[in-house]
Design an enzyme around this catalytic site. Structure first.
Site, PDB file in Angstrom:
ATOM      1  N   GLU A  96       0.823  -1.209   0.000  1.00 36.08           N
ATOM      2  CA  GLU A  96       0.000   0.000   0.000  1.00 36.08           C
ATOM      3  C   GLU A  96       0.858   1.261   0.000  1.00 36.08           C
ATOM      4  O   GLU A  96       0.408   2.313  -0.457  1.00 36.08           O
ATOM      5  CB  GLU A  96      -0.925   0.019   1.220  1.00 36.08           C
ATOM      6  CG  GLU A  96      -2.041  -1.005   1.152  1.00 36.08           C
ATOM      7  CD  GLU A  96      -2.940  -0.914   2.354  1.00 36.08           C
ATOM      8  OE1 GLU A  96      -4.122  -0.561   2.170  1.00 36.08           O
ATOM      9  OE2 GLU A  96      -2.470  -1.192   3.478  1.00 36.08           O
ATOM     10  N   TYR A 115     -14.590  27.690   1.681  1.00 33.26           N
ATOM     11  CA  TYR A 115     -14.555  26.242   1.503  1.00 33.26           C
ATOM     12  C   TYR A 115     -13.555  25.801   0.443  1.00 33.26           C
ATOM     13  O   TYR A 115     -13.032  24.694   0.508  1.00 33.26           O
ATOM     14  CB  TYR A 115     -15.952  25.664   1.233  1.00 33.26           C
ATOM     15  CG  TYR A 115     -16.761  26.389   0.190  1.00 33.26           C
ATOM     16  CD1 TYR A 115     -16.569  26.169  -1.163  1.00 33.26           C
ATOM     17  CD2 TYR A 115     -17.741  27.291   0.580  1.00 33.26           C
ATOM     18  CE1 TYR A 115     -17.322  26.833  -2.108  1.00 33.26           C
ATOM     19  CE2 TYR A 115     -18.509  27.955  -0.358  1.00 33.26           C
ATOM     20  CZ  TYR A 115     -18.300  27.725  -1.708  1.00 33.26           C
ATOM     21  OH  TYR A 115     -19.045  28.381  -2.642  1.00 33.26           O
ATOM     22  N   GLU A 169      -7.393   6.784  10.605  1.00 40.01           N
ATOM     23  CA  GLU A 169      -7.641   7.464  11.874  1.00 40.01           C
ATOM     24  C   GLU A 169      -6.691   8.640  12.057  1.00 40.01           C
ATOM     25  O   GLU A 169      -7.092   9.706  12.540  1.00 40.01           O
ATOM     26  CB  GLU A 169      -7.493   6.479  13.042  1.00 40.01           C
ATOM     27  CG  GLU A 169      -8.556   5.405  13.107  1.00 40.01           C
ATOM     28  CD  GLU A 169      -8.304   4.177  12.237  1.00 40.01           C
ATOM     29  OE1 GLU A 169      -9.048   3.193  12.404  1.00 40.01           O
ATOM     30  OE2 GLU A 169      -7.378   4.191  11.383  1.00 40.01           O
ATOM     31  N   LYS A 176     -12.141   5.064   2.882  1.00 36.90           N
ATOM     32  CA  LYS A 176     -11.161   4.403   2.020  1.00 36.90           C
ATOM     33  C   LYS A 176     -11.923   3.333   1.226  1.00 36.90           C
ATOM     34  O   LYS A 176     -12.062   2.195   1.667  1.00 36.90           O
ATOM     35  CB  LYS A 176     -10.038   3.798   2.867  1.00 36.90           C
ATOM     36  CG  LYS A 176      -8.887   3.234   2.082  1.00 36.90           C
ATOM     37  CD  LYS A 176      -7.816   2.712   3.037  1.00 36.90           C
ATOM     38  CE  LYS A 176      -6.704   2.017   2.298  1.00 36.90           C
ATOM     39  NZ  LYS A 176      -5.764   1.356   3.230  1.00 36.90           N
TER      40      LYS A 176
END
Length: 118
Positions: free
Chosen positions: A21, A53, A73, A98
Site C-alpha cells: 500500500e 470552503y 484514523e 477508504k
C-alpha cells in the site's frame, strides 16, 4: 450553530499499513461538516466573513498529499486539527473513507468530531 459542509472531497493518497500500500495511490474520500456562523456573511454579502470552503479543500488536499499515511484514523485527526487551527472553526466533523480497503464493502470509514480548545 450553522454549518458549512464539504462532501466527497476525493484525494489520491499513499495510505495503508501494508508494504504494497505504501507503493501505490489509493483514493480517500473526505467529508467535512464545520460549525460556522453563516448569518454574518449572509447579511454583509462579504466573502471575508464566510468560511472559504475552497481554501479549506485546498489545505486538506495539500496536507494529505504531502506525505504517506498508515491509518485513516491519523488522517482524520490531522485534518480536524488543521481545520480547527488554520480556519478558526469552533467545531468540525471529519469522515475519512477508504473505498478500496475491503473488497466486499463499498467503503470503510472513520468519523470524528472535534472542538477548538477554549
Amino acid at each position: 450553530m450553522d454549518r458549512v459542509v464539504i462532501e466527497g472531497l476525493t484525494i489520491n493518497a499513499t495510505i495503508g499499513i501494508f508494504d504494497w500500500e505504501q507503493r501505490i495511490l489509493q483514493p480517500l474520500v473526505i467529508d467535512l461538516d464545520m460549525a460556522w456562523n453563516n448569518a454574518k456573511p449572509a447579511q454583509t454579502k462579504d466573502i471575508a466573513d464566510a468560511l472559504d470552503y475552497a481554501a479549506v479543500s485546498d489545505a486538506v488536499v495539500n496536507l494529505i498529499s504531502a506525505q504517506p499515511w498508515g491509518l485513516i484514523e491519523d488522517v482524520a485527526e490531522r485534518v480536524a486539527a488543521l481545520i480547527l487551527q488554520d480556519f478558526s472553526v469552533p467545531q468540525v466533523r471529519v469522515r475519512v473513507a477508504k473505498p478500496t480497503a475491503v473488497k466486499q464493502a463499498t467503503t470503510v470509514a472513520v468519523s470524528i468530531e472535534r472542538e477548538a480548545s477554549a
